[in-house]
Structures are given as C-alpha cells and as structure tokens.
Design a protein around this motif. Structure first.
Motif, mmCIF file in Angstrom:
data_model
loop_
_atom_site.group_PDB
_atom_site.id
_atom_site.type_symbol
_atom_site.label_atom_id
_atom_site.label_comp_id
_atom_site.label_asym_id
_atom_site.label_seq_id
_atom_site.Cartn_x
_atom_site.Cartn_y
_atom_site.Cartn_z
ATOM 1 N N GLN A 63 43.926 33.551 98.253
ATOM 2 C CA GLN A 63 43.368 33.733 96.912
ATOM 3 C C GLN A 63 42.063 32.968 96.724
ATOM 4 O O GLN A 63 41.283 33.270 95.826
ATOM 5 N N ARG A 64 41.812 31.970 97.564
ATOM 6 C CA ARG A 64 40.615 31.136 97.427
ATOM 7 C C ARG A 64 39.660 31.299 98.606
ATOM 8 O O ARG A 64 39.024 30.353 99.059
ATOM 9 N N ASP A 65 39.566 32.520 99.140
ATOM 10 C CA ASP A 65 38.615 32.824 100.220
ATOM 11 C C ASP A 65 38.829 31.930 101.439
ATOM 12 O O ASP A 65 37.874 31.526 102.108
ATOM 13 N N ASN A 66 40.076 31.608 101.732
ATOM 14 C CA ASN A 66 40.429 30.778 102.888
ATOM 15 C C ASN A 66 39.869 29.358 102.777
ATOM 16 O O ASN A 66 39.444 28.765 103.772
ATOM 17 N N CYS A 67 39.861 28.840 101.557
ATOM 18 C CA CYS A 67 39.435 27.465 101.302
ATOM 19 C C CYS A 67 40.626 26.668 100.763
ATOM 20 O O CYS A 67 41.387 27.174 99.943
ATOM 21 N N ARG B 153 34.996 38.428 106.104
ATOM 22 C CA ARG B 153 33.606 38.113 105.771
ATOM 23 C C ARG B 153 32.900 39.335 105.192
ATOM 24 O O ARG B 153 32.130 39.226 104.228
ATOM 25 N N ILE B 154 33.164 40.504 105.751
ATOM 26 C CA ILE B 154 32.583 41.737 105.222
ATOM 27 C C ILE B 154 33.031 41.945 103.782
ATOM 28 O O ILE B 154 32.222 42.242 102.891
ATOM 29 N N ASP B 155 34.331 41.767 103.541
ATOM 30 C CA ASP B 155 34.874 41.943 102.186
ATOM 31 C C ASP B 155 34.254 40.962 101.189
ATOM 32 O O ASP B 155 34.084 41.293 100.005
ATOM 33 N N SER B 156 33.931 39.759 101.670
ATOM 34 C CA SER B 156 33.412 38.733 100.763
ATOM 35 C C SER B 156 31.927 38.896 100.459
ATOM 36 O O SER B 156 31.449 38.393 99.444
ATOM 37 N N GLY C 35 33.562 49.138 100.735
ATOM 38 C CA GLY C 35 33.401 50.407 101.441
ATOM 39 C C GLY C 35 31.993 50.728 101.901
ATOM 40 O O GLY C 35 31.750 51.829 102.408
ATOM 41 N N SER C 36 31.059 49.784 101.766
ATOM 42 C CA SER C 36 29.665 50.100 102.093
ATOM 43 C C SER C 36 29.275 49.747 103.528
ATOM 44 O O SER C 36 28.243 50.192 104.017
ATOM 45 N N TYR C 37 30.102 48.951 104.224
ATOM 46 C CA TYR C 37 29.725 48.498 105.568
ATOM 47 C C TYR C 37 29.945 49.601 106.592
ATOM 48 O O TYR C 37 31.027 50.189 106.673
ATOM 49 N N LYS C 38 28.906 49.884 107.371
ATOM 50 C CA LYS C 38 28.981 50.886 108.440
ATOM 51 C C LYS C 38 28.607 50.216 109.755
ATOM 52 O O LYS C 38 27.452 49.855 109.983
ATOM 53 N N GLU C 39 29.604 50.040 110.613
ATOM 54 C CA GLU C 39 29.378 49.339 111.887
ATOM 55 C C GLU C 39 28.569 50.209 112.845
ATOM 56 O O GLU C 39 28.758 51.429 112.922
ATOM 57 N N VAL D 268 27.860 44.339 113.997
ATOM 58 C CA VAL D 268 26.591 44.578 113.295
ATOM 59 C C VAL D 268 26.649 45.934 112.611
ATOM 60 O O VAL D 268 27.334 46.850 113.058
ATOM 61 N N GLY D 269 25.903 46.043 111.513
ATOM 62 C CA GLY D 269 25.877 47.312 110.799
ATOM 63 C C GLY D 269 25.022 47.224 109.550
ATOM 64 O O GLY D 269 24.291 46.251 109.346
ATOM 65 N N THR D 270 25.120 48.249 108.739
ATOM 66 C CA THR D 270 24.409 48.260 107.458
ATOM 67 C C THR D 270 25.422 48.189 106.336
ATOM 68 O O THR D 270 26.561 48.633 106.476
ATOM 69 N N ALA D 271 25.000 47.607 105.220
ATOM 70 C CA ALA D 271 25.883 47.469 104.066
ATOM 71 C C ALA D 271 25.032 47.391 102.815
ATOM 72 O O ALA D 271 23.801 47.307 102.881
ATOM 73 N N LYS D 272 25.694 47.408 101.689
ATOM 74 C CA LYS D 272 25.017 47.163 100.415
ATOM 75 C C LYS D 272 25.531 45.839 99.847
ATOM 76 O O LYS D 272 26.732 45.582 99.861
ATOM 77 N N VAL D 273 24.613 45.020 99.380
ATOM 78 C CA VAL D 273 24.965 43.770 98.712
ATOM 79 C C VAL D 273 24.513 43.909 97.259
ATOM 80 O O VAL D 273 23.321 43.885 96.969
ATOM 81 N N ASN D 274 25.475 44.121 96.393
ATOM 82 C CA ASN D 274 25.182 44.433 94.987
ATOM 83 C C ASN D 274 24.152 45.555 94.869
ATOM 84 O O ASN D 274 23.183 45.473 94.116
#
Length: 283
Positions: A41-45, A60-63, A68-72, A110-116
């Motif tokens: 629940q605390r991002d593994n902290c 890490r991708i989820d965080s 659903g935007s990451y394309k390896e 490695v891949g492409t994704a959207k960050v916000n």
C-alpha cells in the motif's frame, strides 16, 4: 451448555499461511515488524521508517507511467554467451537461471509510455536479473531507445538500479558504457531532455556512464550510488569513509545529484519536470 462447561466450541484459528509465511516481516533498516500488505500500500516503503525497498519492473511502470500506456520495445534482443564464459558456472546456465528467477529476459526493459499524458521514452533496470548488471543487451536496448527518443523528439527517462558491468561479457560489457554515452551526446545535441533516476543501488559501470549523464539527476532517499562500494574503497585507500558516504543525501550535499525525491512523490515530480520543458507538446 453451562458457562464453565469443559466442552469448548471448536474454533479453527489459522495463525499462518499454509506455506508458513504469516505476512509479517522485519524491516532490514529499522528492525520494526511490518506487514507485507502495508508495504504494498505504500509503494514498497516501510511504514515505520520509510525505507525504500526495491520495486520490480512492473511495479515501477505502474508507479510512473499512465495506466496501460507502456509499450515495451526491442524484446527481440536476447542475451547470448558469445565468449563461452565459465567461472563457477557456465554463463549460458546463469542466463537461464536469471530468467527463471526474475521472470524477465534481461536486466532492462525499454519502451514508450505516457506520463500524465506526455509521450516519454522510458527505461527501467531490474536488479533481480543478475544484480541489474549491464551486458550487451542492456546497452543495445538503451541505445536504441535513445535513438528513438531523438527521432521522435520525446524526453527520455531512465530508472537505474545496477551492480555495474556484467563480468561474464568482459570487454563487450564495458563497451556499452561508451556506446550509451555517445548516444546520449547525440540526444543532447538535439536538445532533448534526459532525466536519470537513481535507485538503490546504482553502482559500477552504470554509474560511470548513462546514469550520471542526465540533464536532471533524481535519486530516491538513502540509495547507494557509487562506482566502487564502500568496503572496496576503504580497503584500497586504507581509510574509513565519512558516515553516509555514497548515499543519496551525501551526494546531494556535494553537488553530484540535483534532488532527492520520495517514491510517493516521484511521478508528480517527474510530471512537473516533463511538462515544464515540453509544455504545449502533449499529444
């Protein structure tokens, strides 16, 4: 049945899971007992001391990336034992073992994704695959991603965690330091932003190449960031290092990194930086 009857109700109390794991862990940093659900629940902290445990590539991708935007990319590149290297075990066997243990084909994704909403080239290293060591596949995948970022004119974000160059590939591994650095020089010539995120640990040839070449270098708290480890340095120079040397806070104080960002705030900080430099370029 009387109040003090000897016939007690049969209540089955399961104190542990069938595999013997109760769900409770002792924090390796503060020694407090914590439950694994609290970590999730605390991002593994750690909920007590906020010690940052490692994340898997998928975590890490989820965080960092929008859902659903990451394309390896470049998964066709696979590690091979080109030198027929063998120490206590054949390298070919080590590769198979590492793939089975980590569930990944090499130490980087490695891949492409959207960050916000902003298109980003994203690379994430995996410490569970042979200590996140950098071999030919790591270097080539990262180089191709840098070239893709240059071609599409999108920012590059690399999350590093590594024990350094992969000794089983010898000079071929060391060559990746020069190759990735040269590719990043081309990225800089095209005025494309590169953000390097350093997590625990980031060491060896990775630190000495692409991890330290970011336009902006972010580190997680209390991360070990160095070329050679403290024990090796102390044995070499014959002196004890200052307390906290080679940790994020020490490096920030001495100007080696730009900022330390708690994992809970990392995506927000990353988004702020990306949108500041690429305002109006969202697709």
């Amino acid at each position: 049945m009387g109040l003090f009857s000897r016939h007690k109700p049969k209540i089955k109390i399961q104190t542990t899971k069938k595999d013997g794991f109760s769900g409770w862990l002792k924090c390796t940093h503060c020694n407090e007992l914590i439950h694994f659900q609290e970590l999730e629940q605390r991002d593994n902290c750690c909920p007590k001391c906020d010690y940052h445990y490692r994340l898997s590539v998928n975590q890490r991708i989820d965080s960092l990336a929008d859902a659903g935007s990451y394309k390896e990319l470049f998964t066709d590149l696979q590690p091979v034992d080109i030198l027929n290297f063998e120490d206590t075990e054949k390298y070919a066997e080590r590769i198979v073992s590492a793939q089975a243990k980590s569930g990944r084909d090499d130490a980087i994704s490695v891949g492409t994704a959207k960050v916000n909403g902003l298109d980003t080239a994203l690379a994430i290293m995996d410490f569970t695959f042979m200590g996140g060591s950098m071999g030919s596949v790591v270097g080539e995948r990262l180089t191709r991603l840098i070239e893709l970022a240059c071609e599409r004119k999108i920012p590059l974000v690399v999350v590093s965690t590594s024990g350094g160059a992969r000794m089983q590939e010898s000079i071929l591994s060391l060559m990746q330091m020069a190759k990735t650095s040269a590719a990043l020089a081309k990225l800089a010539e095209n005025h494309i932003l590169y953000i390097s995120i350093l997590t625990n640990p980031t060491t060896g040839g990775v630190t000495a190449s692409f991890a330290s070449l970011g336009d902006i270098i972010i580190a997680e708290p209390n991360a070990l960031i160095c070329f050679a480890g403290p024990r090796v340095i102390e044995q070499t120079i014959g002196h004890q290092l200052p307390p906290g040397a080679q940790k994020s806070e020490f490096l920030l104080e001495h100007g080696m990194i730009d900022c330390i960002v708690n994992r809970h705030d990392l995506k927000q900080k990353l988004s702020q930086l990306l949108h500041f430099f690429y305002q109006g370029n969202e697709k």
